[in-house]
Design an enzyme around this catalytic site. Structure first.
Site, PDB file in Angstrom:
ATOM      1  N   GLY A 194      58.689  41.036  28.691  1.00 60.07           N
ATOM      2  CA  GLY A 194      58.353  39.886  29.518  1.00 60.07           C
ATOM      3  C   GLY A 194      59.520  38.997  29.885  1.00 60.07           C
ATOM      4  O   GLY A 194      59.324  37.909  30.431  1.00 60.07           O
ATOM      5  N   ASN A 205      49.178  47.382  29.150  1.00 61.57           N
ATOM      6  CA  ASN A 205      48.687  46.453  28.130  1.00 61.57           C
ATOM      7  C   ASN A 205      48.428  45.107  28.794  1.00 61.57           C
ATOM      8  O   ASN A 205      49.366  44.375  29.127  1.00 61.57           O
ATOM      9  CB  ASN A 205      49.737  46.321  27.017  1.00 61.57           C
ATOM     10  CG  ASN A 205      49.322  45.320  25.946  1.00 61.57           C
ATOM     11  OD1 ASN A 205      48.179  44.884  25.883  1.00 61.57           O
ATOM     12  ND2 ASN A 205      50.274  44.951  25.097  1.00 61.57           N
ATOM     13  N   TRP A 206      47.167  44.773  28.974  1.00 60.14           N
ATOM     14  CA  TRP A 206      46.818  43.522  29.643  1.00 60.14           C
ATOM     15  C   TRP A 206      46.993  42.311  28.740  1.00 60.14           C
ATOM     16  O   TRP A 206      46.934  41.180  29.208  1.00 60.14           O
ATOM     17  CB  TRP A 206      45.371  43.580  30.165  1.00 60.14           C
ATOM     18  CG  TRP A 206      45.225  44.377  31.425  1.00 60.14           C
ATOM     19  CD1 TRP A 206      46.139  45.217  31.989  1.00 60.14           C
ATOM     20  CD2 TRP A 206      44.083  44.391  32.289  1.00 60.14           C
ATOM     21  NE1 TRP A 206      45.645  45.773  33.141  1.00 60.14           N
ATOM     22  CE2 TRP A 206      44.374  45.284  33.347  1.00 60.14           C
ATOM     23  CE3 TRP A 206      42.840  43.758  32.265  1.00 60.14           C
ATOM     24  CZ2 TRP A 206      43.473  45.538  34.380  1.00 60.14           C
ATOM     25  CZ3 TRP A 206      41.926  44.018  33.287  1.00 60.14           C
ATOM     26  CH2 TRP A 206      42.252  44.890  34.333  1.00 60.14           C
ATOM     27  N   LYS A 207      47.159  42.533  27.440  1.00 61.09           N
ATOM     28  CA  LYS A 207      47.314  41.445  26.472  1.00 61.09           C
ATOM     29  C   LYS A 207      46.134  40.468  26.600  1.00 61.09           C
ATOM     30  O   LYS A 207      45.021  40.898  26.893  1.00 61.09           O
ATOM     31  CB  LYS A 207      48.666  40.773  26.651  1.00 61.09           C
ATOM     32  CG  LYS A 207      49.829  41.770  26.569  1.00 61.09           C
ATOM     33  CD  LYS A 207      51.178  41.126  26.569  1.00 61.09           C
ATOM     34  CE  LYS A 207      52.265  42.200  26.518  1.00 61.09           C
ATOM     35  NZ  LYS A 207      53.630  41.606  26.417  1.00 61.09           N
ATOM     36  N   GLY A 221      53.481  45.842  30.485  1.00 57.45           N
ATOM     37  CA  GLY A 221      52.744  44.606  30.287  1.00 57.45           C
ATOM     38  C   GLY A 221      52.342  43.970  31.596  1.00 57.45           C
ATOM     39  O   GLY A 221      51.391  44.382  32.253  1.00 57.45           O
ATOM     40  N   GLY A 222      53.085  42.960  32.030  1.00 54.99           N
ATOM     41  CA  GLY A 222      52.712  42.177  33.201  1.00 54.99           C
ATOM     42  C   GLY A 222      52.481  42.977  34.465  1.00 54.99           C
ATOM     43  O   GLY A 222      51.584  42.661  35.253  1.00 54.99           O
ATOM     44  N   HIS A 242      52.165  46.247  17.947  1.00 55.20           N
ATOM     45  CA  HIS A 242      52.945  45.610  19.009  1.00 55.20           C
ATOM     46  C   HIS A 242      53.739  44.460  18.402  1.00 55.20           C
ATOM     47  O   HIS A 242      53.282  43.790  17.467  1.00 55.20           O
ATOM     48  CB  HIS A 242      52.015  45.105  20.111  1.00 55.20           C
ATOM     49  CG  HIS A 242      52.717  44.688  21.354  1.00 55.20           C
ATOM     50  ND1 HIS A 242      53.356  43.473  21.476  1.00 55.20           N
ATOM     51  CD2 HIS A 242      52.913  45.332  22.542  1.00 55.20           C
ATOM     52  CE1 HIS A 242      53.896  43.378  22.679  1.00 55.20           C
ATOM     53  NE2 HIS A 242      53.646  44.489  23.345  1.00 55.20           N
TER      54      HIS A 242
END
Length: 257
Positions: A176, A9-11, A237-238, A100
């Site tokens: 995160g 998930n690059w957000k 995520g990151g 999310h």
């Protein structure tokens, strides 16, 4: 057998320059390697909607698939700034992340609205990756299973199947932050989710549905997480923003039993 899934998930990160990372990931996992049995996990990257069409060109000939990060509950209309499931599918997506914790918190999304979006995703032939998770306060008061169970019940529509739905457990306090639940805590929630799906939908559907863990997953802890009961992959995520960081996570998933 459930196919393992490594989802990124690059957000709200990435402009056109970030496509170089997607190209590098695609080169690391070519489609022919998957066909030859060298890779068994599905790889799903969910970039910002602005990159989807260009990203589709970057992954051609690879084992990488694309998804969106959210969709509207209706296919079209007067909804300025929103993106429909049909638009995501038309841009090259095969799945979409829904519910999310950042959407639930920042946009006041309810589990009922998530369920409506899941139905919209299915109508557009997208897999719904439905996210669940508790806050730190809820964890500390031992309400995790109560909270996650309620989210599961209200967010997943009755027509869910193992083919159209993925469930991602992401404790809000681990996203995160670098904090990760113990392996026992992860197993407790994933075992609970599998049991809840079995009770509601039956064993066949429950056994076909992939359960992902998300929250500070990285190369150094991926293998032990993937060895945990009822964990079928990860929502990352990151660590999904750079191919060099995401590749070892995919490799760890491929190596897991």
């Amino acid at each position: 057998m459930r196919q393992k899934l490594a989802a990124g998930n690059w957000k709200m990160n990435g402009t056109g320059a970030a496509l170089a990372e997607l190209t590098a990931l695609a080169e690391a996992f070519p489609a022919q390697a998957t066909a030859a049995g060298k890779s068994c996990a599905q790889i799903l990257i969910c970039p910002p909607a602005t990159l989807l069409s260009r990203a589709a060109d970057s992954i051609k000939g690879s084992a990488v698939t694309l998804g969106g990060q959210d969709c509207h509950a209706v296919p079209s209309g007067a909804h300025t700034g929103d993106t429909s499931a049909e638009m995501l599918q038309d841009s090259g997506a095969s799945a979409v992340i829904l519910g999310h914790s950042e959407r639930r918190a920042d946009h006041s999304e309810t589990s009922e609205s998530v369920a409506a979006k899941a139905k919209a995703a299915w109508a557009a032939d997208l897999v719904a990756v439905i996210c669940l998770g508790e806050t730190l306060a809820e964890r500390e008061t031992d309400d995790t299973l109560k909270v996650v169970g309620a989210q599961l019940a209200a967010s997943v529509p009755a027509a869910a199947t193992g083919a159209n739905t993925v469930i991602a457990y992401e404790p809000v306090w681990a996203i995160g932050t670098g904090k990760v639940p113990t392996l026992a805590q992860i197993a407790d929630v994933h075992d609970f989710l599998r049991a809840e799906l079995t009770a509601r939908f039956g064993a066949e559907m429950a056994q076909a549905t992939r359960l992902l863990y998300g929250g500070s997953v990285k190369a150094s802890n991926a293998a032990e997480i993937f060895a945990t009961s009822n964990v079928d992959g990860a929502l990352v995520g990151g660590a999904s923003l750079k191919a060099a960081d995401f590749e070892p996570i995919v490799a760890a998933l491929n190596a897991s039993t």
